[in-house]
Scaffold this motif. Structure first.
Motif, PDB file in Angstrom:
ATOM      1  N   ALA A 153      55.418   5.500  37.448  1.00 53.80           N
ATOM      2  CA  ALA A 153      56.844   6.280  37.886  1.00 53.80           C
ATOM      3  C   ALA A 153      57.293   7.050  36.391  1.00 53.80           C
ATOM      4  O   ALA A 153      57.868   8.149  36.533  1.00 53.80           O
ATOM      5  N   GLN A 154      57.290   6.338  35.324  1.00 52.29           N
ATOM      6  CA  GLN A 154      57.693   6.697  33.949  1.00 52.29           C
ATOM      7  C   GLN A 154      56.752   8.128  33.796  1.00 52.29           C
ATOM      8  O   GLN A 154      57.592   9.025  33.222  1.00 52.29           O
ATOM      9  N   LEU A 155      55.615   8.142  33.940  1.00 56.28           N
ATOM     10  CA  LEU A 155      54.752   9.530  33.691  1.00 56.28           C
ATOM     11  C   LEU A 155      55.147  10.514  34.787  1.00 56.28           C
ATOM     12  O   LEU A 155      55.240  11.728  34.324  1.00 56.28           O
ATOM     13  N   GLU A 156      55.280  10.194  35.886  1.00 59.43           N
ATOM     14  CA  GLU A 156      55.819  11.178  36.742  1.00 59.43           C
ATOM     15  C   GLU A 156      57.305  11.768  36.302  1.00 59.43           C
ATOM     16  O   GLU A 156      57.408  13.086  36.315  1.00 59.43           O
ATOM     17  N   THR A 157      58.098  10.989  35.647  1.00 59.18           N
ATOM     18  CA  THR A 157      59.435  11.391  35.354  1.00 59.18           C
ATOM     19  C   THR A 157      59.157  12.356  34.051  1.00 59.18           C
ATOM     20  O   THR A 157      59.881  13.259  33.726  1.00 59.18           O
ATOM     21  N   LEU A 158      58.339  12.113  33.389  1.00 62.23           N
ATOM     22  CA  LEU A 158      58.094  12.733  32.119  1.00 62.23           C
ATOM     23  C   LEU A 158      57.111  14.078  32.448  1.00 62.23           C
ATOM     24  O   LEU A 158      56.607  14.775  31.173  1.00 62.23           O
ATOM     25  N   SER A 159      56.927  14.313  33.531  1.00 64.29           N
ATOM     26  CA  SER A 159      55.726  15.202  33.864  1.00 64.29           C
ATOM     27  C   SER A 159      56.155  16.681  33.457  1.00 64.29           C
ATOM     28  O   SER A 159      55.289  17.695  33.346  1.00 64.29           O
ATOM     29  N   PHE A 160      57.372  16.947  33.236  1.00 64.14           N
ATOM     30  CA  PHE A 160      57.956  18.358  32.691  1.00 64.14           C
ATOM     31  C   PHE A 160      57.652  18.720  31.286  1.00 64.14           C
ATOM     32  O   PHE A 160      57.677  19.637  31.009  1.00 64.14           O
ATOM     33  N   LEU A 161      57.334  17.432  30.628  1.00 63.50           N
ATOM     34  CA  LEU A 161      57.079  17.869  29.187  1.00 63.50           C
ATOM     35  C   LEU A 161      55.957  18.652  28.909  1.00 63.50           C
ATOM     36  O   LEU A 161      54.826  18.938  29.363  1.00 63.50           O
ATOM     37  N   THR A 162      56.157  19.605  27.947  1.00 62.99           N
ATOM     38  CA  THR A 162      55.385  20.391  27.359  1.00 62.99           C
ATOM     39  C   THR A 162      54.784  20.112  25.834  1.00 62.99           C
ATOM     40  O   THR A 162      55.350  19.182  25.352  1.00 62.99           O
ATOM     41  N   ARG A 221      51.287  10.867  19.077  1.00 65.07           N
ATOM     42  CA  ARG A 221      51.881  11.755  20.365  1.00 65.07           C
ATOM     43  C   ARG A 221      50.761  12.386  20.971  1.00 65.07           C
ATOM     44  O   ARG A 221      50.936  12.459  22.179  1.00 65.07           O
ATOM     45  N   LEU A 222      49.732  12.941  20.299  1.00 69.07           N
ATOM     46  CA  LEU A 222      48.706  13.736  20.945  1.00 69.07           C
ATOM     47  C   LEU A 222      48.179  12.799  21.997  1.00 69.07           C
ATOM     48  O   LEU A 222      47.903  13.156  23.011  1.00 69.07           O
ATOM     49  N   LEU A 223      47.803  11.547  21.705  1.00 65.81           N
ATOM     50  CA  LEU A 223      47.170  10.712  22.748  1.00 65.81           C
ATOM     51  C   LEU A 223      48.107  10.388  23.610  1.00 65.81           C
ATOM     52  O   LEU A 223      47.526  10.434  24.979  1.00 65.81           O
ATOM     53  N   ALA A 224      49.363  10.103  23.654  1.00 63.61           N
ATOM     54  CA  ALA A 224      50.306   9.919  24.624  1.00 63.61           C
ATOM     55  C   ALA A 224      50.505  11.146  25.579  1.00 63.61           C
ATOM     56  O   ALA A 224      50.423  10.814  26.774  1.00 63.61           O
ATOM     57  N   PHE A 225      50.377  12.444  24.910  1.00 66.83           N
ATOM     58  CA  PHE A 225      50.290  13.458  25.783  1.00 66.83           C
ATOM     59  C   PHE A 225      49.086  13.730  26.680  1.00 66.83           C
ATOM     60  O   PHE A 225      49.116  13.757  27.705  1.00 66.83           O
ATOM     61  N   ALA A 226      47.796  13.221  26.157  1.00 64.47           N
ATOM     62  CA  ALA A 226      46.561  13.146  26.694  1.00 64.47           C
ATOM     63  C   ALA A 226      46.712  12.155  28.091  1.00 64.47           C
ATOM     64  O   ALA A 226      46.125  12.288  29.024  1.00 64.47           O
ATOM     65  N   ILE A 227      47.322  10.904  27.680  1.00 65.36           N
ATOM     66  CA  ILE A 227      47.695  10.046  28.600  1.00 65.36           C
ATOM     67  C   ILE A 227      48.743  10.451  29.892  1.00 65.36           C
ATOM     68  O   ILE A 227      48.158  10.423  31.098  1.00 65.36           O
ATOM     69  N   LEU A 228      49.551  11.194  29.478  1.00 65.32           N
ATOM     70  CA  LEU A 228      50.504  11.895  30.248  1.00 65.32           C
ATOM     71  C   LEU A 228      49.663  12.794  31.280  1.00 65.32           C
ATOM     72  O   LEU A 228      50.034  13.088  32.401  1.00 65.32           O
ATOM     73  N   ARG A 229      48.912  13.725  30.589  1.00 63.46           N
ATOM     74  CA  ARG A 229      48.302  14.696  31.431  1.00 63.46           C
ATOM     75  C   ARG A 229      46.861  14.075  32.420  1.00 63.46           C
ATOM     76  O   ARG A 229      46.656  14.576  33.294  1.00 63.46           O
ATOM     77  N   GLY A 230      46.214  13.157  31.663  1.00 62.20           N
ATOM     78  CA  GLY A 230      45.262  12.567  32.321  1.00 62.20           C
ATOM     79  C   GLY A 230      45.457  11.435  33.407  1.00 62.20           C
ATOM     80  O   GLY A 230      44.838  11.172  34.366  1.00 62.20           O
ATOM     81  N   ARG A 231      46.567  10.773  33.287  1.00 57.74           N
ATOM     82  CA  ARG A 231      47.104   9.872  34.093  1.00 57.74           C
ATOM     83  C   ARG A 231      45.991   8.834  34.676  1.00 57.74           C
ATOM     84  O   ARG A 231      45.735   8.582  35.731  1.00 57.74           O
ATOM     85  N   PRO A 232      45.443   8.094  33.586  1.00 49.59           N
ATOM     86  CA  PRO A 232      44.309   7.135  33.883  1.00 49.59           C
ATOM     87  C   PRO A 232      45.025   6.005  34.936  1.00 49.59           C
ATOM     88  O   PRO A 232      46.267   5.451  34.504  1.00 49.59           O
ATOM     89  N   ARG A 233      44.490   5.607  35.962  1.00 50.45           N
ATOM     90  CA  ARG A 233      44.773   4.623  36.766  1.00 50.45           C
ATOM     91  C   ARG A 233      44.905   2.893  35.974  1.00 50.45           C
ATOM     92  O   ARG A 233      43.899   2.754  35.325  1.00 50.45           O
ATOM     93  N   ARG A 234      45.960   2.480  36.389  1.00 52.00           N
ATOM     94  CA  ARG A 234      46.238   1.107  36.053  1.00 52.00           C
ATOM     95  C   ARG A 234      46.070   0.684  34.479  1.00 52.00           C
ATOM     96  O   ARG A 234      45.478   0.025  34.085  1.00 52.00           O
ATOM     97  N   LEU A 235      46.651   1.829  33.805  1.00 52.71           N
ATOM     98  CA  LEU A 235      46.435   1.743  32.197  1.00 52.71           C
ATOM     99  C   LEU A 235      46.958   0.358  31.467  1.00 52.71           C
ATOM    100  O   LEU A 235      46.202  -0.090  30.900  1.00 52.71           O
ATOM    101  N   HIS A 236      48.398  -0.062  32.203  1.00 55.48           N
ATOM    102  CA  HIS A 236      48.946  -1.079  31.613  1.00 55.48           C
ATOM    103  C   HIS A 236      47.836  -2.385  31.905  1.00 55.48           C
ATOM    104  O   HIS A 236      47.613  -3.059  30.876  1.00 55.48           O
ATOM    105  N   ALA A 265      50.093   2.084  21.075  1.00 53.75           N
ATOM    106  CA  ALA A 265      51.336   2.721  20.607  1.00 53.75           C
ATOM    107  C   ALA A 265      51.538   3.847  21.232  1.00 53.75           C
ATOM    108  O   ALA A 265      52.854   4.187  21.500  1.00 53.75           O
ATOM    109  N   ALA A 266      50.682   4.375  21.882  1.00 49.73           N
ATOM    110  CA  ALA A 266      51.013   5.698  22.818  1.00 49.73           C
ATOM    111  C   ALA A 266      51.608   5.436  24.134  1.00 49.73           C
ATOM    112  O   ALA A 266      52.535   6.203  24.550  1.00 49.73           O
TER     113      ALA A 266
END
Length: 270
Positions: A153-162, A221-236, A265-266
């Motif tokens: 849900a947090q990733l969905e909220t942050l989907s606007f990020l560039t 931040r780059l890895l975090a942005f990759a996670i945001l764009r890639g949306r790996p399932r059940r990452l936690h 950290a990401a």
């Protein structure tokens, strides 16, 4: 440690970057050059090696190994030990590694190939085999499912990020290396063993290290942005599973422990 080393005051390239550039010889994975395996990629070599392992495991002499493995999996409960929930789950991971060590000791005299390299890789193959059987039990529980839903849900909220909003450039978030990292993230859930999952994280971080200096704070931040764009399932749940169940040597290794720490950290950054 994030897997970065300094020698004599000079920065040394993080070890995990070799996952992209360094060729792997067949002898490093316990395969003989004369077998023809030198013509295969490291990933193909590993698959061939595991196929041979399963072939040996299907023989009558290996039946006691299989029976011990199945009995352990049937009675395994990652939450059973201890009163504290977190401690119980850690103890479950330790129990798995101890069983794999004991099974390796038991299996070694029964194995047809008893050279040092073959027995070393026997242990790795036993771990892949056991964790494949245990995956659904050990990956996560209701608490992890809740955490994953919150994170998604947090990733969905942050989907606007560039890229610019997190201090990156468009050039750093596209191209061959970027695409390669996203592919590895997407395949994280396809691996069942914690060792294979942490290797996926290494192979994700390696190409990203070609886009941003891994020593820089912007690498997280780059890895975090990759996670945001890639949306790996059940990452936690995936990261928790690795932290509990992977062999401790992998967590302490700069090659794999560094990227794993950066991945955590990401997630915290997001």
């Amino acid at each position: 440690s994030l897997g970065f080393e300094r020698m004599g005051g000079a920065e040394v390239e993080p070890a995990f970057l070799c996952a992209v550039d360094c060729p792997t010889k067949s002898t490093s994975v316990g395969l003989s050059p004369e077998s023809g395996d030198m013509n295969h990629t490291p990933n193909q070599q590993k698959k061939l090696q595991y196929s041979r392992f399963l072939g040996h495991l299907s023989t009558r002499v290996a039946e006691p190994i299989v029976l011990r493995a199945l009995a352990f999996v049937e009675h395994f409960n990652s939450d059973a030990a201890g009163d504290d929930y977190a401690e119980a789950r850690v103890a479950g991971g330790e129990e798995v590694q101890k069983f794999i060590d004991d099974l390796h000791t038991f299996a070694s005299p029964l194995w047809p190939e008893r050279g040092e390299a073959h027995l070393h890789h026997l242990r790795a193959n036993l771990e892949d085999y056991i964790m494949g059987l245990l995956h659904d039990k050990a990956l996560g529980d209701e608490n992890d499912s809740v955490e994953d839903k919150i994170f998604e849900a947090q990733l969905e909220t942050l989907s606007f990020l560039t890229p610019q909003l997190v201090g990156l450039s468009d050039e750093q978030c596209r191209g061959q290396f970027w695409d390669s990292a996203l592919v590895e993230l997407s395949q994280l859930g396809e691996s069942t063993s914690p060792a294979a999952k942490i290797d996926r994280i290494v192979l994700c971080c390696s190409p990203l290290g070609k886009l941003v200096d891994p020593h820089a704070g912007s690498f997280v931040r780059l890895l975090a942005f990759a996670i945001l764009r890639g949306r790996p399932r059940r990452l936690h749940a995936q990261l928790q599973y690795i932290g509990r169940c992977v062999h401790p040597d992998r967590l302490w290794s700069p090659v794999s422990g560094g990227p794993f720490t950066i991945a955590r950290a990401a997630v915290e950054y997001l």
